[in-house]
Design a protein around this motif. Sequence first.
Motif, mmCIF file in Angstrom:
data_model
loop_
_atom_site.group_PDB
_atom_site.id
_atom_site.type_symbol
_atom_site.label_atom_id
_atom_site.label_comp_id
_atom_site.label_asym_id
_atom_site.label_seq_id
_atom_site.Cartn_x
_atom_site.Cartn_y
_atom_site.Cartn_z
ATOM 1 N N MET A 35 35.448 47.686 26.879
ATOM 2 C CA MET A 35 35.388 48.435 25.619
ATOM 3 C C MET A 35 34.939 49.861 25.923
ATOM 4 N N GLU A 36 35.359 50.771 25.031
ATOM 5 C CA GLU A 36 35.165 52.193 25.296
ATOM 6 C C GLU A 36 33.791 52.704 24.865
ATOM 7 N N HIS A 37 32.746 51.924 25.075
ATOM 8 C CA HIS A 37 31.426 52.382 24.650
ATOM 9 C C HIS A 37 31.109 53.744 25.276
ATOM 10 N N ILE A 60 41.026 52.962 33.483
ATOM 11 C CA ILE A 60 41.825 54.093 32.991
ATOM 12 C C ILE A 60 41.882 54.099 31.465
ATOM 13 N N HIS A 61 42.209 52.961 30.858
ATOM 14 C CA HIS A 61 42.358 52.927 29.403
ATOM 15 C C HIS A 61 41.020 53.189 28.703
ATOM 16 N N GLU A 62 39.990 52.431 29.047
ATOM 17 C CA GLU A 62 38.724 52.581 28.312
ATOM 18 C C GLU A 62 38.109 53.963 28.547
ATOM 19 N N ALA A 63 38.255 54.508 29.744
ATOM 20 C CA ALA A 63 37.723 55.857 29.986
ATOM 21 C C ALA A 63 38.562 56.910 29.270
ATOM 22 N N GLY A 64 39.854 56.645 29.089
ATOM 23 C CA GLY A 64 40.700 57.566 28.314
ATOM 24 C C GLY A 64 40.164 57.745 26.906
ATOM 25 N N HIS A 65 39.520 56.681 26.408
ATOM 26 C CA HIS A 65 38.927 56.748 25.065
ATOM 27 C C HIS A 65 37.764 57.738 24.962
ATOM 28 N N GLU A 66 37.209 58.173 26.076
ATOM 29 C CA GLU A 66 36.136 59.169 25.969
ATOM 30 C C GLU A 66 36.660 60.428 25.271
ATOM 31 N N HIS A 92 42.957 56.826 18.129
ATOM 32 C CA HIS A 92 42.307 56.320 19.339
ATOM 33 C C HIS A 92 43.325 55.676 20.287
ATOM 34 N N GLU A 93 44.095 54.738 19.746
ATOM 35 C CA GLU A 93 44.862 53.876 20.642
ATOM 36 C C GLU A 93 46.200 54.456 21.106
ATOM 37 N N SER A 94 46.870 55.238 20.247
ATOM 38 C CA SER A 94 48.156 55.798 20.680
ATOM 39 C C SER A 94 47.944 56.818 21.792
ATOM 40 N N MET A 148 50.115 50.293 17.265
ATOM 41 C CA MET A 148 49.468 51.587 17.478
ATOM 42 C C MET A 148 49.340 51.902 18.972
ATOM 43 N N TYR A 149 49.360 50.866 19.818
ATOM 44 C CA TYR A 149 49.288 51.122 21.271
ATOM 45 C C TYR A 149 50.666 51.545 21.816
ATOM 46 N N PRO A 150 51.617 50.596 22.003
ATOM 47 C CA PRO A 150 52.843 50.991 22.713
ATOM 48 C C PRO A 150 53.802 51.828 21.881
HETATM 49 ZN ZN LIG Z 1 41.882 51.085 23.470
#
Ligand SMILES: [Zn+2]
Length: 550
Positions: free
Chosen positions: A301-303, A336-342, A359-361, A411-413
């Motif tokens: 998770m992107e905490h 990569i994904h969760e850190a992208g959320h920063e 957030h997700e797109s 919302m993701y792909p």
């Molecule tokens: Zn995500």
Amino acid sequence: MKTRHLLRTMALGSILCLGTAAAQAQEFTRQDTLRGSITPERAWWDLSFYHLDIAVNPQDSSISGSNTIRYKVLEPNQQRMQVDLQPPMRISRVTQQGKDVPVQQDGNAWFVQLREPQQAGTEGEIKVYYSGKPQVSENPPWSGGITWARDANGKPWVANSNQGDGASLWWPCKDHMYDEPDSMRISVRAPKGLMDVSNGQLKGVQEHADGSKTYHWYVANPINNYGVNLSIGDYAHYAETYKGEKGELALNFFPLRYNLDKAKKQWAQTHQMLEAFEHWFGPYPFYEDGFKLIEVPYLGMEHQSAVTYGNGYQNGYRGRDLSGTGWGLKFDFIIIHEAGHEWFANNITYKDVADMWIHESFTNYSESLFLDYHYGTQAANEYVIGLRNIIQNDIPIIGVYNVNQEGSGDMYPKGSNMLHNLRQIVNNDEKWRSILRGLNKDFYHQTVTTQQIESYLSQHIGRDLTPVFDQYLRDVRIPRLEYRVNGKTLQYRWANTVDTFNMPVKVTVNGEAQWLEPTTTWQELKLKKKKPKLEVDPNFYVTAQNVAAA
Ligand SMILES: [Zn+2]
């Protein structure tokens, strides 16, 4: 549960037609509105600071302690304040200036009657005492709650995951995303032999007579409430430094003690991640708080500044490539994904979860930009195109506002494929990069609406993209380029779209690249020769059909 679907049946009149038409509808409750809207009891005050101060007891799966809430008064003469805490957790008392004030429960919402009417412009503070056994997550991180696990040595291993369901599952807060405290202190008392890792920087460790320790963490930046992290376990620790765009960034890593060697190898991708994302998105948004990876008993998770990791020290998404192209095995999906959320979630944060695509797109798209940086544009293109195989086109990407209701998992792909369309339209990667960096600069540490992001993209791309957003975010149909040839004339239009749809598209006609500006009405293009072969650039998420034969 995040979605509440209600099947309604309708009798259709005649006996012969007695079959039922089942329509999916959604019903929302007063509790959904209290949770999902900016109620009058929330609107008058602006969060400035939290001090969450708790003891966590894995023996009986309980949490107890307090949260101090400091706020600025925006509107005069208000006295009633909404604080959220979900049962079975209970608020035992609330104090202001050391004196008890009344508090009244209404489901997940608690209404505090302050000592006196509040003066606009002043700052106030309450302290909320609470305790209980918080909801246990049945399927972390997708269902909210606490996970009370044990590591391979039988030691307690505790973690939270509560996006959507809300941080108020385990601590009392203003559980709406539009407002964030400017800073936060998190103090967690962990049992003997265990450590707590939360967000920001570790400011001190306090030892108690029974061998337990309180870990004091401080977050120097605004933080969204679902991003507040609780990780208790038998952690090893190592530190590194990354020299980035804003100087030295402290990296701190917390694998389980027996996974230290694996972590040092796999988590080295943090450096590649930062290099790629600072290039595309601009400086990491929380230098003061450092960056951490923490091993947890769920996927990840992107905490904020404390990304949680449970991908098993392997590349891909649990070892799989979601794109089916092979490129997804070049990186550890969770790092990569969760850190992208920063950048997209923690720096730029939605006000309403209905706009979760923000957030997700973008973060899904960050995976392909990571590939682009390290493996080239062809790899990035193949990856994002490959992800189309998991698009459902079931319901729109944007959810329902003011009731804490997110939209489709597309919302993701699908969201990232829409962004990939925009990249083609911009047709200039340096400009595209400056727009992505501009978003992170101009909306730095802000909560936003989809309208703000859509307007920004239209303005900076230099074209009204409203029809594109309406099509891909608010509709489930995929645009179809219809064409037909009459002698040396090519006719073309968009079909299967919203009424006002228009979007440029790149095609090749007899091998020659050509931009078309189709709308929903037929247009013509004069060709050099008869019987042209037309192909749509596969980077556009559209379909095409020759309708002459039809
Ligand atoms: Zn995500």
